[in-house]
Write a protein that holds these residues in place. Structure first.
Motif, PDB file in Angstrom:
ATOM      1  N   ILE A  82      14.892   7.634  66.932  1.00 54.61           N
ATOM      2  CA  ILE A  82      15.191   7.209  65.559  1.00 54.61           C
ATOM      3  C   ILE A  82      14.364   5.959  65.307  1.00 54.61           C
ATOM      4  O   ILE A  82      14.601   4.918  65.921  1.00 54.61           O
ATOM      5  N   HIS A  83      13.384   6.073  64.415  1.00 56.77           N
ATOM      6  CA  HIS A  83      12.574   4.916  64.029  1.00 56.77           C
ATOM      7  C   HIS A  83      13.142   4.363  62.729  1.00 56.77           C
ATOM      8  O   HIS A  83      13.148   5.051  61.713  1.00 56.77           O
ATOM      9  N   VAL A  84      13.621   3.150  62.793  1.00 62.45           N
ATOM     10  CA  VAL A  84      14.147   2.473  61.606  1.00 62.45           C
ATOM     11  C   VAL A  84      13.038   1.572  61.082  1.00 62.45           C
ATOM     12  O   VAL A  84      12.597   0.651  61.775  1.00 62.45           O
ATOM     13  N   CYS A  85      12.578   1.834  59.874  1.00 62.77           N
ATOM     14  CA  CYS A  85      11.509   1.039  59.281  1.00 62.77           C
ATOM     15  C   CYS A  85      12.036  -0.359  58.954  1.00 62.77           C
ATOM     16  O   CYS A  85      13.100  -0.507  58.354  1.00 62.77           O
ATOM     17  N   ILE A  86      11.268  -1.366  59.358  1.00 62.02           N
ATOM     18  CA  ILE A  86      11.630  -2.749  59.030  1.00 62.02           C
ATOM     19  C   ILE A  86      10.528  -3.419  58.220  1.00 62.02           C
ATOM     20  O   ILE A  86      10.449  -4.636  58.161  1.00 62.02           O
ATOM     21  N   GLY A  87       9.666  -2.589  57.610  1.00 59.55           N
ATOM     22  CA  GLY A  87       8.636  -3.136  56.734  1.00 59.55           C
ATOM     23  C   GLY A  87       9.269  -3.894  55.581  1.00 59.55           C
ATOM     24  O   GLY A  87      10.490  -3.866  55.383  1.00 59.55           O
ATOM     25  N   THR A  88       8.457  -4.559  54.798  1.00 64.83           N
ATOM     26  CA  THR A  88       8.954  -5.449  53.751  1.00 64.83           C
ATOM     27  C   THR A  88       9.943  -4.769  52.808  1.00 64.83           C
ATOM     28  O   THR A  88      11.056  -5.275  52.593  1.00 64.83           O
ATOM     29  N   ALA A  89       9.571  -3.623  52.247  1.00 65.17           N
ATOM     30  CA  ALA A  89      10.463  -2.958  51.286  1.00 65.17           C
ATOM     31  C   ALA A  89      11.780  -2.569  51.946  1.00 65.17           C
ATOM     32  O   ALA A  89      12.859  -2.778  51.388  1.00 65.17           O
ATOM     33  N   CYS A  90      11.699  -2.020  53.150  1.00 69.68           N
ATOM     34  CA  CYS A  90      12.917  -1.610  53.855  1.00 69.68           C
ATOM     35  C   CYS A  90      13.750  -2.820  54.261  1.00 69.68           C
ATOM     36  O   CYS A  90      14.979  -2.800  54.150  1.00 69.68           O
ATOM     37  N   TYR A  99      19.836  -0.327  60.862  1.00 68.73           N
ATOM     38  CA  TYR A  99      19.542  -0.314  62.298  1.00 68.73           C
ATOM     39  C   TYR A  99      20.831  -0.556  63.098  1.00 68.73           C
ATOM     40  O   TYR A  99      21.144   0.192  64.035  1.00 68.73           O
ATOM     41  N   GLU A 100      21.577  -1.572  62.730  1.00 66.27           N
ATOM     42  CA  GLU A 100      22.822  -1.893  63.428  1.00 66.27           C
ATOM     43  C   GLU A 100      23.857  -0.778  63.262  1.00 66.27           C
ATOM     44  O   GLU A 100      24.632  -0.502  64.174  1.00 66.27           O
ATOM     45  N   ALA A 101      23.861  -0.119  62.101  1.00 63.63           N
ATOM     46  CA  ALA A 101      24.798   0.983  61.871  1.00 63.63           C
ATOM     47  C   ALA A 101      24.492   2.163  62.791  1.00 63.63           C
ATOM     48  O   ALA A 101      25.405   2.805  63.323  1.00 63.63           O
ATOM     49  N   PRO A 135      15.718   1.739  52.161  1.00 66.27           N
ATOM     50  CA  PRO A 135      15.322   1.715  53.562  1.00 66.27           C
ATOM     51  C   PRO A 135      15.235   3.126  54.127  1.00 66.27           C
ATOM     52  O   PRO A 135      16.056   3.983  53.807  1.00 66.27           O
ATOM     53  N   ALA A 136      14.235   3.338  54.982  1.00 63.89           N
ATOM     54  CA  ALA A 136      13.943   4.667  55.498  1.00 63.89           C
ATOM     55  C   ALA A 136      13.988   4.696  57.020  1.00 63.89           C
ATOM     56  O   ALA A 136      13.758   3.683  57.670  1.00 63.89           O
ATOM     57  N   VAL A 137      14.300   5.880  57.541  1.00 66.28           N
ATOM     58  CA  VAL A 137      14.233   6.121  58.977  1.00 66.28           C
ATOM     59  C   VAL A 137      13.559   7.464  59.197  1.00 66.28           C
ATOM     60  O   VAL A 137      13.541   8.322  58.308  1.00 66.28           O
ATOM     61  N   GLN A 138      13.034   7.597  60.404  1.00 68.92           N
ATOM     62  CA  GLN A 138      12.475   8.884  60.808  1.00 68.92           C
ATOM     63  C   GLN A 138      13.101   9.245  62.143  1.00 68.92           C
ATOM     64  O   GLN A 138      13.057   8.448  63.090  1.00 68.92           O
ATOM     65  N   VAL A 142      11.582  14.074  61.083  1.00 67.94           N
ATOM     66  CA  VAL A 142      12.360  14.202  59.846  1.00 67.94           C
ATOM     67  C   VAL A 142      12.602  12.812  59.258  1.00 67.94           C
ATOM     68  O   VAL A 142      13.132  11.929  59.933  1.00 67.94           O
ATOM     69  N   THR A 143      12.223  12.633  58.000  1.00 64.17           N
ATOM     70  CA  THR A 143      12.359  11.342  57.335  1.00 64.17           C
ATOM     71  C   THR A 143      13.562  11.361  56.393  1.00 64.17           C
ATOM     72  O   THR A 143      13.777  12.327  55.660  1.00 64.17           O
TER      73      THR A 143
END
Length: 174
Positions: A82-90, A99-101, A135-138, A142-143
């Motif tokens: 599970i990749h949790v995006c931490i880029g600026t928008a996310c 991420y913590e959830a 916020p997005a994850v992959q 699957v995104t």
């Protein structure tokens, strides 16, 4: 699903083969570590010891390189990443809470990144390139977008259902 061997199937013959192909010089440490990571999905201690036995590379050199680059894992990853995006928008839209959830929902203890069943590994990633879904994850390929702390359990359930259907449609997959 990858063709990586399980921990129980660790075959060090691969290490012997890759050392024979790449070489035994100290300067080959990065290339050898990348090959081992690619094969096993992490850097097994047994494989690293074998590299030291077969080459001029020291355990200190391996430790220095493998801890400097974040591409290397020292523990097995879960079956699904599970990749949790931490880029600026996310980030602005609550990526850290998402991420913590995931960690909480999967029961991943502090200091770990993989659940006890080794089904999921949760990692932060700099950018998934889908800022409009923040916020997005992959999860694997699957995104999922517009996540909140509350939607995490549904995302995990949806992914597992999708994966189960894919396996049923293609019985030769594990």
């Amino acid at each position: 699903m990858s063709n990586r061997p399980s921990i129980e199937e660790l075959d060090l013959a691969f290490v012997d083969e890759i050392v024979a192909q790449v070489g035994t010089g100290k300067e080959k440490v990065l290339e050898l570590l990348q090959a081992i990571q690619g094969r096993y999905g992490y850097l097994p201690k047994e494989a690293l010891r074998r590299v030291c036995e077969l080459t001029e590379i020291t355990p200190a050199s391996i430790a220095g390189v493998s801890t400097f680059y974040d591409q290397f894992r020292h523990r097995p990853a879960g079956r699904h990443i599970i990749h949790v995006c931490i880029g600026t928008a996310c980030h602005v839209k609550g990526a850290e809470a998402v991420y913590e959830a995931f960690r909480s929902h999967l029961g991943i203890p502090d200091g770990e990144d993989t659940d006890a069943d080794r089904l999921f590994t949760v990692e932060r990633i700099a950018c998934l390139g889908c800022c409009t879904l923040a916020p997005a994850v992959q999860i694997d390929e699957v995104t999922y977008g517009h996540l909140t702390r509350e939607t995490v359990p549904q995302v995990v359930s949806d992914f597992l259902r999708h994966e189960q259907q894919a396996r049923a449609a293609s019985p030769h997959k594990r």
